[in-house]
Design a protein around this motif. Structure first.
Motif, short mmCIF file in Angstrom:
data_model
loop_
_atom_site.label_atom_id
_atom_site.label_comp_id
_atom_site.label_asym_id
_atom_site.label_seq_id
_atom_site.Cartn_x
_atom_site.Cartn_y
_atom_site.Cartn_z
N LYS A 157 2.89 3.08 1.55
CA LYS A 157 2.10 3.90 2.77
C LYS A 157 3.08 5.16 3.31
O LYS A 157 4.08 5.02 3.72
N THR A 158 2.38 6.23 3.24
CA THR A 158 3.05 7.47 3.57
C THR A 158 2.43 8.46 4.64
O THR A 158 1.32 8.62 4.49
N PHE A 159 3.23 8.57 5.60
CA PHE A 159 2.72 9.49 6.63
C PHE A 159 3.16 10.96 6.37
O PHE A 159 4.41 11.14 6.03
N ILE A 160 2.34 11.80 6.46
CA ILE A 160 2.67 13.26 6.13
C ILE A 160 2.49 14.24 7.29
O ILE A 160 1.42 14.13 7.89
N PHE A 161 3.60 14.62 7.68
CA PHE A 161 3.47 15.45 8.97
C PHE A 161 3.51 17.17 8.43
O PHE A 161 4.52 17.35 7.83
N LYS A 162 3.15 17.89 9.39
CA LYS A 162 3.24 19.22 9.04
C LYS A 162 3.53 20.01 10.50
O LYS A 162 3.23 19.61 11.53
N LYS A 163 4.18 21.18 10.35
CA LYS A 163 4.88 21.94 11.39
C LYS A 163 3.52 22.34 12.13
O LYS A 163 2.28 22.77 11.80
N LYS A 164 3.36 22.17 13.83
CA LYS A 164 2.57 22.92 14.51
C LYS A 164 0.86 22.14 14.33
O LYS A 164 0.04 22.59 14.82
N GLU A 165 1.16 21.16 13.86
CA GLU A 165 0.02 20.26 13.45
C GLU A 165 -0.20 18.91 14.28
O GLU A 165 0.91 18.33 14.11
N TYR A 166 -1.47 18.72 14.67
CA TYR A 166 -1.51 17.17 15.51
C TYR A 166 -2.31 16.30 14.26
O TYR A 166 -2.65 15.35 14.68
N SER A 167 -2.79 16.96 13.09
CA SER A 167 -3.37 15.99 12.35
C SER A 167 -2.09 15.55 11.24
O SER A 167 -1.19 16.12 10.94
N ILE A 168 -2.34 14.17 11.03
CA ILE A 168 -1.31 13.35 10.03
C ILE A 168 -2.08 12.75 9.21
O ILE A 168 -2.97 12.06 9.19
N GLN A 169 -1.55 13.09 7.78
CA GLN A 169 -2.26 12.59 6.67
C GLN A 169 -1.47 11.27 6.29
O GLN A 169 -0.27 11.10 6.23
N VAL A 170 -2.57 10.34 6.22
CA VAL A 170 -1.87 8.83 5.84
C VAL A 170 -2.50 8.65 4.30
O VAL A 170 -3.69 8.70 3.97
N GLU A 171 -1.39 8.21 3.72
CA GLU A 171 -1.86 7.96 2.03
C GLU A 171 -1.30 6.70 1.54
O GLU A 171 -0.05 6.45 1.76
N PHE A 172 -1.95 5.95 0.96
CA PHE A 172 -1.73 4.58 0.45
C PHE A 172 -1.65 5.09 -1.14
O PHE A 172 -2.34 5.41 -1.82
N SER A 173 -0.35 4.73 -1.55
CA SER A 173 -0.36 4.81 -3.02
C SER A 173 -0.14 3.37 -3.86
O SER A 173 0.74 2.57 -3.25
N ILE A 174 -0.99 2.75 -4.46
CA ILE A 174 -1.16 1.58 -4.95
C ILE A 174 -0.79 1.66 -6.62
O ILE A 174 -1.50 2.26 -7.44
N PHE A 175 0.50 0.98 -6.79
CA PHE A 175 0.67 0.76 -8.33
C PHE A 175 0.47 -0.67 -8.78
O PHE A 175 1.16 -1.46 -8.29
N ASN A 176 -0.37 -0.99 -9.66
CA ASN A 176 -0.97 -2.37 -10.22
C ASN A 176 0.10 -2.77 -11.21
O ASN A 176 -0.27 -2.36 -12.19
N ASN A 177 0.88 -3.46 -10.71
CA ASN A 177 1.79 -4.13 -11.94
C ASN A 177 1.63 -5.59 -12.39
O ASN A 177 2.23 -6.10 -12.98
N SER A 178 0.03 -5.99 -11.81
CA SER A 178 -0.24 -7.24 -12.19
C SER A 178 -1.22 -7.29 -13.56
O SER A 178 -1.38 -6.14 -13.94
#
Length: 534
Positions: A157-178
C-alpha cells in the motif's frame, strides 16, 4: 581439512545458485521476488518494537498514518491556522477520545486482507517511520507499506504525495504468489463522530466551522452532486448506489475530505450509521481478479484540504460543487471567478469585493433606472389617487377598480417598480453565499482593523457604517417619492437599526459589500433625481 571445507562450501554455493536459477524461471517477470521477500521479512523483524504510526510531512500537509490498516488518523493543513491569534495548523482529520474523523482504505472480498466489521486489519511494515518532503527536490514522495500473506503473496500500500498538493494518491500493488486466483475489492471510506457536544468549546471559534453544513456528499452518474446529512444517514436506510464514476466526501465550511476511485469498473457508494456514535460514507470497487504469478495495481485519490475549486474540479468532475453556494451555485460560481480575477489585479480581497460591487451596480443600473422612473410616475398620480380614495371611501371594491383603470389610462404598471428588486435578489443572495463559502476569504486581510474578511468586524465599525449608509439611502428615496411623515416612512426608518444588529456578527467581507452597495445606491439616486428634476 581445508580441501574438504572448500569443497563443502562450493557444494552449498552451487546448490544455492541452482535453486535461484530454478526460482527465477518459475517466477518469470517477477525474478526479484525472493530478494524483495527477504528485505520485507527483515523490515518486519526490525519494526516489531517500532512506533505504530508513520508521520509524513510535506509543504502543505502533515499526516499520521497508522500501520494497522494504513488508515490516516490525523491530517494537519499547514497553510491554514485555527485562528489569527494562535498560529496552530488546522486538524481536518483527527483521532482522540472524544472525536474521530479518519480516512480509511483497504482490500476486502474473498481474499481481502482487511476485515472492517471485526476490526481485523493487517499490520504493515515500513522502512522508516518519518518522511520529510518539505525540502526535497523530487517531484513526488512515495511512502510504501508492505505485508506478506500466509500464501506468500505481497501486498503493498503506497501513499504518493506531491508538492503543494492536497490530493494523495493511494495505490495498492498486489503480487499473487499463490497457486490460486486472488479476488479482492478496494474500499475507501470516511468515518466521523456524529455528536460533538464535548467539543463545543473548541469548535465555537475553530477551523472546523461546523456552524454551517456538516455532513456527507456524493456524486454518481445519476447525481452530479448530492448532499447527505449525518441525520439522514442515521434515520434512513443505508445508501447502496452502483456507479461507473463519482466520489464520496465529508464536507464542512471551507474544507472537505473525499475519496475518488480511479478504476475502469463499477463502484458501490454506501453509507452506514455505527453504534459508537459515528457515521461513515464510502465506496467499494467490483471484484478484481489477480491470476497466479501476476501483479495488479488498484488506485484511488484522497483529497484532504481546503475547497479550492479549480484543483478539485481537475481531480474529479463536480467535486468543486462541495463548496456550499446553496441553490444559486450557478450564479455564485461565475461571480467567484470574477472576484478571483479582480484579486489577481488588485492583490487584495477587500478591494476585489469593492470592485465586484461596482460591477454589479453598473450591471443593475438600467433596472434601477426603470424602478426610479416607475416610482416617479406613481408619485405624479398621488393627487388623483387620493381623490379616488375620498370619492369611493365607502366602496373598497370600486376604489380598487378605479385606481387600476387610472394606471391603465396612464400606461403605468405598479409592479414595474418591484420587478428590478426581484431581479436583484438572486444576485444579492448568490453574492452572499459566495462571500460566506469561499475559503480564499478566510483570514484574508483588508485594511487597518479588518484582518479577516471571513469573520465579524472586531470593533463593529463596518456594521455601523452600513446602517448609516442604509439610512441615508432610504432618506433620499423617501424625500423624492413619498409624502412627508407617511406611516411607511416612519416604519422604514427603523430598518437600518435592525440591520445593524443583524450584521454585527456577519463576516466583514459581506458587510463591506453591503456598505459599498448602499453608498453607490445613494450616488445613483442623487444622479437620477438631479437629472429627473432638471
Amino acid at each position: 581439512m581445508d580441501l574438504l571445507r572448500n569443497f563443502f562450501i562450493f557444494s552449498i554455493f552451487g546448490t544455492t545458485l541452482f535453486f535461484f536459477s530454478f526460482l527465477k524461471q518459475s517466477l518469470g517477470s517477477n525474478e526479484n521476488f525472493l530478494h524483495k521477500k527477504q528485505n520485507i521479512t527483515s523490515s518486519i523483524h526490525k519494526n516489531k518494537n517500532n512506533d505504530s504510526n508513520i508521520i509524513v510531512k510535506t509543504d502543505v500537509l502533515k499526516v499520521i498514518i497508522s500501520k494497522k490498516g494504513g488508515d490516516i488518523k490525523q491530517a494537519k493543513l499547514l497553510k491554514f491556522n485555527k485562528n489569527l491569534k494562535k498560529k496552530l495548523p488546522i486538524k481536518l482529520l483527527d483521532t482522540n477520545k472524544n472525536f474521530v474523523y479518519q480516512a480509511q482504505s483497504g482490500l476486502i472480498g474473498p481474499n481481502g486482507i482487511d476485515n472492517f466489521k471485526n476490526n481485523k486489519r493487517p499490520i504493515y511494515s515500513t522502512q522508516k517511520n518519518f518522511f520529510d518532503f518539505t525540502n526535497s527536490k523530487k517531484k513526488e514522495l512515495r511512502v510504501p507499506m508492505t505485508i506478506i500473506s500466509k500464501d506468500g503473496s505481497i501486498y503493498t500500500k503506497t501513499f504518493i504525495f506531491k508538492k503543494k498538493e492536497y490530493s494523495i494518491q493511494v495505490e495498492f500493488s498486489i503480487f499473487n504468489n499463490s497457486k490460486k486466483t486472488i479476488k479482492v475489492s478496494m474500499l475507501g471510506q470516511l468515518v466521523q463522530t456524529i455528536n460533538i457536544k464535548q467539543q463545543k468549546k473548541n469548535i465555537k471559534n475553530s477551523d472546523s466551522s461546523f456552524r454551517t453544513l456538516r455532513g456527507s456528499a456524493f456524486s454518481s452518474h445519476n447525481n452530479k452532486y448530492k448532499k447527505y446529512t449525518f441525520d439522514k444517514i442515521k434515520k434512513e436506510k443505508d445508501l447502496n448506489i452502483t456507479t461507473k464514476s463519482g466520489w464520496v466526501a465529508m464536507i464542512q465550511k471551507y474544507f472537505v475530505s473525499a475519496w475518488i476511485p480511479k478504476n475502469n469498473g463499477n463502484n458501490t457508494i454506501y453509507t452506514h450509521s455505527c453504534k459508537n456514535n459515528t457515521t461513515l460514507i464510502g465506496y467499494k470497487s467490483d471484484l478484481i481478479k489477480i491470476k497466479p504469478n501476476s501483479k495488479t495495481n488498484i488506485n484511488s485519490i484522497l483529497w484532504v484540504g481546503p475547497e479550492i475549486q479549480e484543483k478539485m474540479a481537475s481531480i474529479s468532475p463536480y467535486l468543486d460543487l462541495t463548496v456550499d453556494y446553496g441553490w444559486l451555485w450557478f450564479l455564485s460560481q461565475p461571480l467567484f471567478k470574477l472576484l478571483k480575477f479582480l484579486y489577481y489585479i488588485f492583490g487584495n480581497w477587500g478591494i476585489a469585493i469593492i470592485g465586484i460591487t461596482v460591477i454589479t451596480k453598473i450591471f443593475m443600473h438600467p433596472f434601477n433606472r426603470l424602478q426610479y422612473i416607475s416610482m416617479q410616475k406613481i408619485k405624479s398620480l398621488n393627487p388623483k389617487i387620493n381623490n379616488i380614495k375620498e370619492k369611493y371611501s365607502s366602496d373598497k371594491k370600486k376604489m380598487t377598480q378605479e385606481i387600476i383603470n387610472l394606471y391603465k389610462r396612464e400606461n403605468i404598471n405598479p409592479l414595474s417598480s418591484i420587478f428590478p428588486v426581484l431581479i436583484q435578489m438572486p444576485i444579492f443572495l448568490s453574492l452572499y453565499y459566495m462571500l460566506m463559502g469561499s475559503v480564499e476569504l478566510r483570514h484574508a486581510p483588508f485594511i487597518f482593523w479588518i484582518q479577516d474578511l471571513s469573520s465579524q468586524d472586531p470593533y463593529f465599525i463596518l456594521p455601523i457604517l452600513m446602517g448609516i449608509s442604509m439610512y441615508f439611502s432610504q432618506n433620499t428615496n423617501f424625500s423624492q417619492n413619498q409624502e412627508n411623515n407617511s406611516i411607511q416612512e416612519k416604519i422604514m426608518k427603523f430598518f437600518p437599526f435592525i440591520f445593524i444588529i443583524f450584521f454585527l456578527w456577519f463576516p466583514a467581507g459581506l458587510v463591506l459589500y453591503y456598505t459599498v452597495s448602499n453608498i453607490l445606491t445613494i450616488l445613483q439616486q442623487k444622479l437620477f433625481f438631479y437629472k429627473f428634476n432638471k
